[in-house]
Structure formats: structure tokens, C-alpha cells
Design a protein around this motif. Structure first.
Motif, mmCIF file in Angstrom:
data_model
loop_
_atom_site.group_PDB
_atom_site.id
_atom_site.type_symbol
_atom_site.label_atom_id
_atom_site.label_comp_id
_atom_site.label_asym_id
_atom_site.label_seq_id
_atom_site.Cartn_x
_atom_site.Cartn_y
_atom_site.Cartn_z
ATOM 1 N N UNK A 1 -21.528 -91.980 -17.229
ATOM 2 C CA UNK A 1 -20.830 -90.698 -17.132
ATOM 3 C C UNK A 1 -21.554 -89.828 -16.122
ATOM 4 N N UNK A 2 -20.771 -89.072 -15.369
ATOM 5 C CA UNK A 2 -21.311 -88.140 -14.385
ATOM 6 C C UNK A 2 -20.461 -86.878 -14.464
ATOM 7 N N UNK A 3 -21.126 -85.724 -14.685
ATOM 8 C CA UNK A 3 -20.406 -84.462 -14.804
ATOM 9 C C UNK A 3 -21.126 -83.402 -13.978
ATOM 10 N N UNK A 4 -20.404 -82.322 -13.662
ATOM 11 C CA UNK A 4 -21.015 -81.227 -12.913
ATOM 12 C C UNK A 4 -21.998 -80.475 -13.815
ATOM 13 N N UNK A 5 -22.831 -79.662 -13.199
ATOM 14 C CA UNK A 5 -23.850 -78.924 -13.949
ATOM 15 C C UNK A 5 -23.250 -77.917 -14.925
ATOM 16 N N UNK A 6 -22.014 -77.456 -14.668
ATOM 17 C CA UNK A 6 -21.403 -76.482 -15.578
ATOM 18 C C UNK A 6 -20.655 -77.151 -16.735
#
Length: 149
Positions: free
Chosen positions: A19-24
Motif C-alpha cells: 500500500x502507498x498513500x499520501x502523507x495526508x
């Protein structure tokens, strides 16, 4: 610029990003049982409970909700998946057998005095820590899982 959830095979040290998500985006702590990994994501617009079977290359959404209904902290074990659902001052734990089972609410506390924090799935029971938000004290609740779960 991003957060990642990475699994590593200890024997070979090989790693894979699942999984890869933005910092927010809130990338919740994972729970692992065998080759299953579950976690939550909250991007401010909604909440999701996700599942990955290591080696499959796919991530599936087990549950999702609007911004108002918080889904968080899933755990997996003994063929079941559980997660916390918080709606205003009501916090519940939902459990389902496998990925296709019907979710069932098995425990509820009314806030703002209490909330659920950590829990684990046994073969026939769920052990849950209830946190007293006003007292700072916690206790452990043992909940028998109903038949079919």
C-alpha cells in the motif's frame, strides 16, 4: 511525500510494497495472520478497511464508509476479520467470517466516557480493552463470538 506499507520475507529479506498513500492519509497499523494483512486508510473523505493476501498482488476493500462513520484498527485471525466502527459517541466492534461473510456487531460502548482501543480474536472469543477517556483507566472485556462467526 508518501507513506508505504511494506511486507518483508524474513528468510530472503525480500520486500514488497502493498500500500502507498499520501502523507495526508491515515495509514492504520496492520494486523497479520498467516498470509493475510489487513489495515485501515482514512483520507478525510472516507474510511476503508483493506486486505492483502501476500503473494496475490491484489488489495481488496472489505468495508468503506463516509467521512462521518469512522472505520479503524482491523484485526485478522482464526478465519475472521474485525474492525472498530465509531459514530459520534457510539463505538462498536464488527466481526465477519472471511471476506464474504456478513459483518455482525459483537460489542458496543457509549461515549464519551468509554472507547475501544486494542483487541484480539481468539477461536471463540474477542478480548477487548475498553479505555475510560475521563478516568484514564482501562479494563479487558471478553466477548463470546456468536454462532456462525
Amino acid at each position: 511525500t508518501a507513506q508505504r506499507l511494506v511486507v518483508q520475507e524474513l528468510a530472503t529479506a525480500r520486500t514488497r510494497t502493498i500500500a502507498r498513500v499520501s502523507l495526508n492519509t491515515d495509514l492504520g497499523r496492520p494486523s497479520i495472520w498467516g498470509s493475510e494483512v489487513v489495515w485501515h486508510e482514512n483520507d478525510g473523505g472516507g474510511h476503508r478497511i483493506l486486505r492483502h493476501v501476500v503473494g496475490s498482488g491484489r488489495v481488496s476493500v472489505l468495508a468503506s464508509s463516509s467521512r462521518r462513520l469512522e472505520l479503524r484498527d482491523p484485526v485478522v485471525g482464526h478465519g475472521r476479520i474485525a474492525w472498530i466502527v465509531a459514530d459520534a459517541e457510539v463505538t462498536s466492534i464488527w466481526v465477519r467470517r472471511g471476506v464474504r461473510g456478513t459483518p455482525r456487531r459483537v460489542a458496543t460502548v457509549l461515549g464519551p466516557q468509554l472507547t475501544y482501543t486494542n483487541y484480539m480474536i481468539g477461536q471463540r472469543r474477542l478480548l477487548i480493552s475498553r479505555w475510560g477517556l475521563l478516568t484514564g483507566k482501562a479494563d479487558i472485556q471478553s466477548v463470546r463470538l456468536p454462532g456462525g462467526l
